[in-house]
Structure formats: C-alpha cells, structure tokens
Write a protein that holds these residues in place. Structure first.
Motif, PDB file in Angstrom:
ATOM      1  N   PRO A 278       0.834  -1.212   0.000  1.00 35.96           N
ATOM      2  CA  PRO A 278       0.000   0.000   0.000  1.00 35.96           C
ATOM      3  C   PRO A 278       0.868   1.261   0.000  1.00 35.96           C
ATOM      4  CG  PRO A 278      -0.755  -1.581   1.655  1.00 35.96           C
ATOM      5  CD  PRO A 278       0.575  -2.057   1.183  1.00 35.96           C
ATOM      6  N   GLU A 279       0.328   2.362  -0.507  1.00 32.16           N
ATOM      7  CA  GLU A 279       1.109   3.598  -0.604  1.00 32.16           C
ATOM      8  C   GLU A 279       1.509   4.120   0.770  1.00 32.16           C
ATOM      9  OE1 GLU A 279       0.392   8.126  -2.156  1.00 32.16           O
ATOM     10  OE2 GLU A 279      -0.173   6.487  -3.546  1.00 32.16           O
ATOM     11  N   GLU A 280       0.630   3.936   1.772  1.00 36.80           N
ATOM     12  CA  GLU A 280       0.978   4.435   3.105  1.00 36.80           C
ATOM     13  C   GLU A 280       2.191   3.704   3.681  1.00 36.80           C
ATOM     14  OE1 GLU A 280      -2.761   1.781   3.615  1.00 36.80           O
ATOM     15  OE2 GLU A 280      -1.960   3.277   2.217  1.00 36.80           O
ATOM     16  N   VAL A 281       2.324   2.405   3.360  1.00 36.65           N
ATOM     17  CA  VAL A 281       3.490   1.634   3.811  1.00 36.65           C
ATOM     18  C   VAL A 281       4.739   2.145   3.096  1.00 36.65           C
ATOM     19  CG1 VAL A 281       4.546  -0.663   3.925  1.00 36.65           C
ATOM     20  CG2 VAL A 281       2.097  -0.385   4.370  1.00 36.65           C
ATOM     21  N   LEU A 282       4.601   2.446   1.808  1.00 33.78           N
ATOM     22  CA  LEU A 282       5.723   2.985   1.048  1.00 33.78           C
ATOM     23  C   LEU A 282       6.211   4.296   1.673  1.00 33.78           C
ATOM     24  CD1 LEU A 282       7.392   2.729  -1.688  1.00 33.78           C
ATOM     25  CD2 LEU A 282       5.699   4.318  -2.632  1.00 33.78           C
ATOM     26  N   ARG A 283       5.294   5.154   2.070  1.00 33.14           N
ATOM     27  CA  ARG A 283       5.669   6.434   2.682  1.00 33.14           C
ATOM     28  C   ARG A 283       6.333   6.201   4.048  1.00 33.14           C
ATOM     29  NH1 ARG A 283       3.632  10.943   0.241  1.00 33.14           N
ATOM     30  NH2 ARG A 283       2.080  10.603  -1.413  1.00 33.14           N
ATOM     31  N   GLN A 284       5.826   5.242   4.824  1.00 33.60           N
ATOM     32  CA  GLN A 284       6.431   4.934   6.119  1.00 33.60           C
ATOM     33  C   GLN A 284       7.874   4.455   5.956  1.00 33.60           C
ATOM     34  OE1 GLN A 284       3.856   2.059   7.967  1.00 33.60           O
ATOM     35  NE2 GLN A 284       2.142   3.507   8.166  1.00 33.60           N
ATOM     36  N   ARG A 285       8.092   3.604   4.975  1.00 33.74           N
ATOM     37  CA  ARG A 285       9.440   3.083   4.743  1.00 33.74           C
ATOM     38  C   ARG A 285      10.375   4.195   4.252  1.00 33.74           C
ATOM     39  NH1 ARG A 285      10.392  -2.179   4.610  1.00 33.74           N
ATOM     40  NH2 ARG A 285      11.930  -2.038   2.912  1.00 33.74           N
ATOM     41  N   ALA A 286       9.844   5.142   3.488  1.00 29.50           N
ATOM     42  CA  ALA A 286      10.657   6.277   3.046  1.00 29.50           C
ATOM     43  C   ALA A 286      11.074   7.121   4.235  1.00 29.50           C
ATOM     44  CB  ALA A 286       9.871   7.115   2.039  1.00 29.50           C
ATOM     45  N   ALA A 287      10.148   7.298   5.188  1.00 31.07           N
ATOM     46  CA  ALA A 287      10.468   8.079   6.391  1.00 31.07           C
ATOM     47  C   ALA A 287      11.541   7.364   7.228  1.00 31.07           C
ATOM     48  CB  ALA A 287       9.196   8.290   7.216  1.00 31.07           C
ATOM     49  N   GLU A 288      11.433   6.019   7.341  1.00 25.50           N
ATOM     50  CA  GLU A 288      12.434   5.245   8.076  1.00 25.50           C
ATOM     51  C   GLU A 288      13.802   5.365   7.408  1.00 25.50           C
ATOM     52  OE1 GLU A 288      11.022   1.266   8.320  1.00 25.50           O
ATOM     53  OE2 GLU A 288       9.196   1.793   9.417  1.00 25.50           O
ATOM     54  N   ARG A 289      13.783   5.399   6.099  1.00 27.77           N
ATOM     55  CA  ARG A 289      15.038   5.514   5.344  1.00 27.77           C
ATOM     56  C   ARG A 289      15.697   6.861   5.620  1.00 27.77           C
ATOM     57  NH1 ARG A 289      16.709   7.590   0.438  1.00 27.77           N
ATOM     58  NH2 ARG A 289      18.348   6.385  -0.647  1.00 27.77           N
TER      59      ARG A 289
ATOM     60  N   SER B 206       6.991   5.732  -9.953  1.00 32.46           N
ATOM     61  CA  SER B 206       8.367   6.212 -10.155  1.00 32.46           C
ATOM     62  C   SER B 206       8.530   7.648  -9.652  1.00 32.46           C
ATOM     63  CB  SER B 206       8.747   6.136 -11.632  1.00 32.46           C
ATOM     64  OG  SER B 206       8.695   4.804 -12.105  1.00 32.46           O
ATOM     65  N   LYS B 207       7.569   8.497  -9.975  1.00 33.02           N
ATOM     66  CA  LYS B 207       7.623   9.894  -9.542  1.00 33.02           C
ATOM     67  C   LYS B 207       7.480   9.995  -8.030  1.00 33.02           C
ATOM     68  CE  LYS B 207       5.775  11.777 -13.872  1.00 33.02           C
ATOM     69  NZ  LYS B 207       4.639  12.474 -14.531  1.00 33.02           N
ATOM     70  N   LEU B 208       6.588   9.195  -7.456  1.00 26.90           N
ATOM     71  CA  LEU B 208       6.382   9.234  -6.008  1.00 26.90           C
ATOM     72  C   LEU B 208       7.649   8.830  -5.269  1.00 26.90           C
ATOM     73  CD1 LEU B 208       4.569   9.537  -3.524  1.00 26.90           C
ATOM     74  CD2 LEU B 208       3.810   7.156  -3.887  1.00 26.90           C
ATOM     75  N   GLU B 209       8.310   7.767  -5.718  1.00 22.81           N
ATOM     76  CA  GLU B 209       9.536   7.343  -5.046  1.00 22.81           C
ATOM     77  C   GLU B 209      10.629   8.401  -5.190  1.00 22.81           C
ATOM     78  OE1 GLU B 209      12.697   3.617  -4.881  1.00 22.81           O
ATOM     79  OE2 GLU B 209      10.700   3.315  -5.744  1.00 22.81           O
ATOM     80  N   GLU B 210      10.686   9.033  -6.351  1.00 21.65           N
ATOM     81  CA  GLU B 210      11.685  10.083  -6.548  1.00 21.65           C
ATOM     82  C   GLU B 210      11.423  11.252  -5.604  1.00 21.65           C
ATOM     83  OE1 GLU B 210      13.568  12.766 -10.211  1.00 21.65           O
ATOM     84  OE2 GLU B 210      12.244  11.042 -10.630  1.00 21.65           O
TER      85      GLU B 210
END
Length: 619
Positions: free
Chosen positions: A542-553, A589-593
């Motif tokens: 899910p996108e919310e998990v992706l955002r959480q992992r980006a914050a952890e990174r 791709s844009k969101l991860e960037e």
C-alpha cells in the motif's frame, strides 16, 4: 556315427547350461531356486529308496541318504553304492539319476559363478574408476540406474552408495561397469572411501548426486561427504553437488564461500522436486504455443487453463502456469478442479496471498472424471488452452489424461493435456497416441550449467562490472534472485514468439522490434514479473506503507549517513510497491523520486530486460 551324436548332444547340453547361467539375476535366481528343491526332492527319493532296500537298519539308511544328497551338491555322487538296486539298472533310470546330479551341480555352479563374477566385476570396475571423472549417486533405484547410463555415455565413471538395494540392482550396477558401496560409505564416508574411489587424485572432478526420496537423507549425506572432502584436502573447484531437497535455503551452507572462509562444494544445484517438475512442464509444453498473437507482441486471445488435482504438484503447476501465461492483450483464467482442494490448500492461500487477491483463479470442488466437470469443460472447449493433470497418482493421471485427450480430439479443442507427478511429466500425442515422457532423472536436467545457463548469464549481466566471473556471481546469488533469473530467462522464447521470432532470428540479427512491439513486450514483461512475485508469496505494498518506509530511510540516513532500505520492496513482509498495473508505474516512479530524491523509472527496467535478450543469447 553314434559317437559323433553323443559328442554333439553333450556339447549342446553343456552350452545350454552355460547360457542359462548368463541370464539376468532375477531369472537365474528363480531357475536356481526351483531347481534346488526339485533336485533335492529327487535325491531323497533316489537315495532314500535305494538305501532302504540295501540297509536293514532305518537309521543307517536315513543318515546315508542325507549324506548322499549333500554329496550331490558338492560334486560327488553315490551312484555306485546304489547301482545294485534292481530298479536302477535300467537305462532310463540311470539317465534320470545322472540328470538329478547334473541339476545339483548346476545349482552349486550358479551360486559360485555368481559370487566370483561379482567379485571379478567389482575388481575390474574399481581399476577403471581411477581413470575418469566420477559421478557418485546416493540412492539406488530404476530412475538412478537410468541416470547412471546417461552419465556413462558422457564419459564419467558412476559409483553408487546405498544400504538398501536388491541383488538384481547390484548385478545391474556391476554389469554396466559401475560400483556399489554400502555400510560406512553411506553412513560415515571418510578419507578411506575417497581414496578407494580415487576422488582425492589430482585433476579429477567429483560430482555427487543425492537422489534419495527423503530430503533429510540427502542433506545428511551431502554434509558428510563435504566434511570428508575437506578432511581429504580435495580442492572445492573439483567438486559439485546436485541434490533433491525441499529446503532450498539451508543448502546454501553447502556452497563454498571464500569470503567467510567456509569450505563447501564448488557448485551446488538444489532441486525442489515439485517446483522443478512444474518448470519442466512449462519448458516442454509452454503455454504460449497454445495461443495466437498478432506478430507484434500482443495476444489475440485470453488464456484458459485447467488444473486437475491440487496437491503439491498441482499447486506448483498453478504457480508456474501463472508466471508463464501472462501476455499483453490477454486475460488469465485458471480453474482448479479437485473435490478435496479445501482440505489441502490452506497453506497455499496463506503462503501466496497475492495469487488469490490479484488473479482470476476459480476453484471447483469436483472430480476430474465427473459429470459436472465435463459439463464445465464442454462449455469452455473452444477457448481452452491447457490442462494439467496432477492427481498425485500416476495411474489416475494416465486414466484421466487418456479420457481428456479423447475429449479434446472429439471436440476439436486445441488444448494440450499434460500429466505431472513428482517423478516427471507425460503427454499423449493426440495424433499418434504415443506417450511422451520427460523424467526428472535426466543428466541434462540435473546439471545446473545446462538448465540454468541462461539464468546465470542474466544474473551476470545484472552484476556486470563487479569483477566476478559468471559462475562466481551465480554462487553468490540468493535463492529468490536465482528463481527470478530462472523465471525471466525461461520466458524469453515466449516473448520472441509473440513477435513471430525465435532465437535463431535474434542470433542472426533479424530481430528488430518496433516501438509498438517494444511497448507490448515491456507490458508483457511487467505482467510476467508481477506474476512471478505473486507466485513467490508477494503482494502489493500500500502507498501508506511505502511512505512509512521512506520516512524510516530518511531517519536512518540522518543517524548513520546511509541506508540500505529499499522503500518499494519489503522482503520480510513480502510486499512490493511495483505490483501494480503498467499504467500506474509512472506515478510510482515519480512518487519514489519525491520521497527519496533518487531518480526512478520502473518501466525502463522492464524495457531493459527486453533489450538484454540479444546479448544474453550470444553469450
């Protein structure tokens, strides 16, 4: 004239006796067994009657009879002692008495020749083993004997190790020029055993095949042989291992790892039996050959498959079918037919949640020979592409497949019917009725450099520039990455087929995909990639998990200066953000960037896999 007749008849009889001694062990054992009882009975009758006439004391007659019968089998006779009995003075009786003694000598000679023959063959084979590379097979069966024959044709000496085998199997092994070891060679193989077979000699390669039914047995023997090889100082590069096992991960510990100063086999090929059978089915009878395409990378029809039986083989086939029947322009649908699937599929749904959530899989609680199933089959016969029969019983598979093949021929369906068991696959040619068999126990398939060569090439291209050889990169490859490379390269022929091309076209420079073809191929590659991940237990992140992992990174980078977190892939929970439709990849791709500041183009990764094909095939 009479003398010549006697000489010729005696010579013919003698030759017949020698020929019978050369029969297969199973046959000669039966002959000898029956003949022993017949000759013994004849001896007791002949001598028992004679000595009862000649001796007034019954005890004397009994003892003398037993002694005379023993003498028959030792090459002596008591014929002169009973010749005075009137009933034995006729020519017919004398011939019968001599035939009884000849039969006794045959029984004794058969046992002696068999014993001496085996010892002599073993000695000769042991001398020959010191001249060639060695294939050591752990496990004696009809299948491994067939494998041994193939290995011998390639110029290697074959040695068997097992504690459980029949005399017939032992004779087959010796007669084919191989050796059989048991006892300590199985339970505690050591330096002495390796020296005996010549494995410690320089410039000789030892390939061990652990082919027992039990995974634990194979693993224990592989570990014991690894320790013995290390103790004997055999270089790792002169060893390799092929092992049937359900535990793919622990076998990595059997692989040599110079970085960790760990001794191991130079090459390890661990086979999960059911996964391998499913992969073999897709290679021998690929789904793409049952479909039509526009010649520009796009399917002109949907894929319709049926799997009968949902045990371990049926489950593995569903996963493989899912990975190999994804094409742009097509929708995938498969029906699982098993009247007991709900009692066997619990772990499957738990292990592979992405399959049920993302793919059109229909479960029909029906018997593969029942009326409801054939009604269903009649309704989809025109669009049906593939039927895999995996009931768990070879006999039931054959019966169902024969009926289905007849049904397919009668209805004009183009579907292919393939049988799958833990030992191999079968297919009945609808035109000739001939059954084609591909067994697991094939020298070609059990050599990872053969079946995995393309996967090794692809992995090497992914890791180009790290200074390692292709073999070194493959050894360093984890289980998931190996499976990914296998799935990707197994699909190359399908990608080319959708464009009306094959490997020869690529190698001869005749394959130049247009922009539209590249678009279709990229979409198909993404569909395959998604199906592979679902078949390995992954589901969409899910996108919310992706955002959480980006914050952890970001936190980890601030604290340590770097981070190894890949925000789009979580191997622990088996989630991947790229498991979305093709049209959503640009947004991802844009969101991860935005979240990481690192440029991403996930569509480009799929296109790169297509562009790699010519270079991979050249290698």
């Amino acid at each position: 004239m009479n003398s010549l007749l006697v000489i010729l008849s005696a010579a013919i009889l003698f030759m017949l006796v020698l020929i019978s001694l050369a029969f297969q062990p199973r046959v000669s054992a039966k002959i000898t067994g029956w003949l022993f009882f017949a000759v013994a009975a004849a001896g007791f009758i002949i001598y028992g009657y004679a000595f009862s006439v000649l001796y007034p004391s019954p005890m004397h007659a009994v003892v003398r009879t037993v002694f005379a019968v023993f003498c028959m089998f030792l090459g002596r006779n008591e014929i002169s002692a009973v010749s005075a009995v009137p009933a034995y003075q006729t020519p017919v009786m004398q011939i019968l008495i001599y035939l009884a003694h000849l039969g006794a000598l045959y029984v004794t000679a058969s046992a002696v020749i068999t014993g001496l023959g085996r010892r002599l063959l073993r000695l000769v084979n042991l001398l020959l083993v010191n001249r060639k590379n060695i294939s050591l097979i752990y496990g004696v069966s009809d299948d491994t004997l067939s494998l041994a024959s193939e290995l011998q044709d390639s110029g290697t000496v074959v040695i068997f190790a097992d504690d459980h085998y029949s005399a017939d199997k032992e004779a087959q092994i010796l007669n084919m020029g191989s050796l059989l070891f048991s006892g300590d060679a199985v339970s505690h193989p050591g330096k002495g055993f390796l020296k005996q077979i010549g494995a410690a000699r320089r410039n000789r390669h030892l390939h061990i095949y652990c082919m027992q039914e039990g995974s634990d047995q194979n693993k224990m023997y592989a570990e014991a042989m690894r320790d013995a090889l290390e103790d004997a100082g055999v270089p790792e590069e002169r060893t390799s291992l092929t092992m049937i096992t359900a535990d793919q991960h622990t076998t990595e510990l059997l692989q040599a790892d110079p970085a960790k100063n760990r001794y191991g086999y130079g090459s390890v090929y661990a086979l999960n039996r059911v996964e391998f059978i499913a992969r073999l089915m897709m290679r021998r009878y690929p789904p793409y050959q049952t479909m039509t395409f526009d010649g520009h990378g796009k399917a002109l029809e949907n894929f319709e498959g049926v799997i009968i039986g949902f045990g371990s083989v049926g489950q593995a086939v569903l996963r493989s079918l899912l990975m190999n029947a994804q094409f742009e322009g097509s929708r995938f649908h498969a029906a699982v037919v098993d009247d007991k699937y709900d009692s066997a599929a619990g772990n499957f749904f738990y292990e592979y949640p992405g399959i049920g959530a993302s793919y059109n899989i229909e479960f029909r609680k029906e018997n593969g020979r029942g009326i409801p199933f054939y009604r269903y089959l009649s309704g989809i016969s025109e669009t049906l592409n593939y039927i895999a029969v995996c009931t768990g019983s070879e006999k039931e598979n054959a019966e169902i497949a024969a009926e289905l093949t007849e049904f397919i021929s009668r209805t004009g369906s183009k579907a292919v019917v393939v049988q799958g068991t833990v030992n191999g696959i079968r297919h009945i040619d609808p035109k000739t009725g001939i059954t084609e068999t591909s067994t697991l126990y094939s020298a070609e398939l059990l050599n990872n450099e053969n079946i995995d060569h393309m996967a090794m090439v692809q992995n090497h291209q992914y890791n180009s520039g790290n200074g390692r050889t292709m073999e070194e990169n493959w050894k360093a490859c984890d289980y998931f990455s190996r499976m990914s490379c296998r799935a990707g390269t197994d699909f190359i022929d399908a990608l080319l087929y959708t464009c009306g091309a094959d490997r020869e076209d690529v190698l001869n420079g005749r394959w130049h995909p247009s922009e539209q073809e590249m678009e279709n191929l990229g979409r198909t590659e993404h569909l395959r990639w998604c199906a592979f991940h679902a078949a390995m237990g992954y589901r969409t992140m899910p996108e919310e998990v992706l955002r959480q992992r980006a914050a952890e990174r970001q936190r980890e980078i601030k604290e340590t200066g770097s981070s190894r977190i890949r925000i789009a892939k979580d191997t622990r929970s088996r989630q991947h953000a790229c498991l979305v439709d093709w049209d959503e990849l640009d947004h991802l791709s844009k969101l991860e960037e935005e979240l990481t500041g690192v440029h991403r183009d996930y569509k480009a990764a799929d296109f790169d896999n297509i562009r790699m094909i010519p270079e991979m095939l050249k290698r």
